[in-house]
Scaffold this active site. Sequence first.
Site, mmCIF file in Angstrom:
data_model
loop_
_atom_site.group_PDB
_atom_site.id
_atom_site.type_symbol
_atom_site.label_atom_id
_atom_site.label_comp_id
_atom_site.label_asym_id
_atom_site.label_seq_id
_atom_site.Cartn_x
_atom_site.Cartn_y
_atom_site.Cartn_z
ATOM 1 N N SER A 12 3.703 2.727 8.414
ATOM 2 C CA SER A 12 3.448 1.789 7.331
ATOM 3 C C SER A 12 4.724 1.284 6.678
ATOM 4 O O SER A 12 5.642 2.054 6.392
ATOM 5 C CB SER A 12 2.597 2.460 6.250
ATOM 6 O OG SER A 12 1.260 2.563 6.638
ATOM 7 N N ASP B 41 -0.075 -7.606 1.228
ATOM 8 C CA ASP B 41 0.395 -6.226 1.381
ATOM 9 C C ASP B 41 1.914 -6.215 1.568
ATOM 10 O O ASP B 41 2.439 -5.970 2.652
ATOM 11 C CB ASP B 41 -0.307 -5.573 2.572
ATOM 12 C CG ASP B 41 -0.062 -4.073 2.657
ATOM 13 O OD1 ASP B 41 0.496 -3.512 1.698
ATOM 14 O OD2 ASP B 41 -0.451 -3.476 3.686
ATOM 15 N N HIS C 285 0.821 -1.212 0.000
ATOM 16 C CA HIS C 285 0.000 0.000 0.000
ATOM 17 C C HIS C 285 0.855 1.262 0.000
ATOM 18 O O HIS C 285 0.374 2.332 -0.363
ATOM 19 C CB HIS C 285 -0.992 0.001 1.168
ATOM 20 C CG HIS C 285 -0.402 0.270 2.516
ATOM 21 N ND1 HIS C 285 -0.099 -0.737 3.410
ATOM 22 C CD2 HIS C 285 -0.074 1.429 3.135
ATOM 23 C CE1 HIS C 285 0.391 -0.194 4.519
ATOM 24 N NE2 HIS C 285 0.415 1.114 4.378
#
EC number: 3.4.21.1
Length: 271
Positions: A223, A132, A86
């Site tokens: 992230s 992911d 992502h």
Amino acid sequence: MIGKLSLLLVCVAVASGNPAAGKPWHWKSPKPLVDPRIHVNATPRIVGGVEATPHSWPHQAALFIDDMYFCGGSLISSEWVLTAAHCMDGAGFVEVVLGAHNIRQNEASQVSITSTDFFTHENWNSWLLTNDIALIRLPSPVSLNSNIKTVKLPSSDVSVGTTVTPTGWGRPSDSASGISDVLRQVNVPVMTNADCDSVYGIVGDGVVCIDGTGGKSTCNGDSGGPLNLNGMTYGITSFGSSAGCEKGYPAAFTRVYYYLDWIQQKTGVTP
């Protein structure tokens, strides 16, 4: 059924001076946030952790993506950085900063490398948040030293109840206006996928979750960063709760052990 997924883009104005930027940055975190299906009682407090000892996580990378987004990553070889899909989905270029502690300062230890060679997992699903995982190839091998080192991949999976340490420059609290200047860390236990799935409804075998009870968790800006244990990275920061980072909900990571074959196929890197 899964809860509604919302993507929070937190815009952060940052002073110039970092070697990754010759101008002021406007950093956004692309960390996906999922509406939890159950309520968790928790006393909101700082999202955990403490400032890391400088350069104690020398594999940690800071990623400046398209002059807009900020993520973390892990150096798994002198040529490859592991991060979240992502973070890199749709990106044009990424500036990888290694050897950093304070990302708003020009530290002598920092090395900045721009790459346009990266890819996400072929089956990355931005709605279900499956697969992911992404890889960034550096244009030439980086020189390793005491401040820049590679991290090992796990040869076995991490057990439920094990204390692990996510690291990153993400927001230190829900009320924080921006990401942290300095690298931070927090110790948290691994929880069962079943318990995590009862909260989010989208937790499969390729995910590992940590228990956020007490307000210790990852947050926007973390992230793509590592879930650390004994010199290995067991996870990649993936998603959290749309209710907030401090609310006691689990945080989800891509389970690195599940993707060892994929990583080896793409990079040749093995545990």
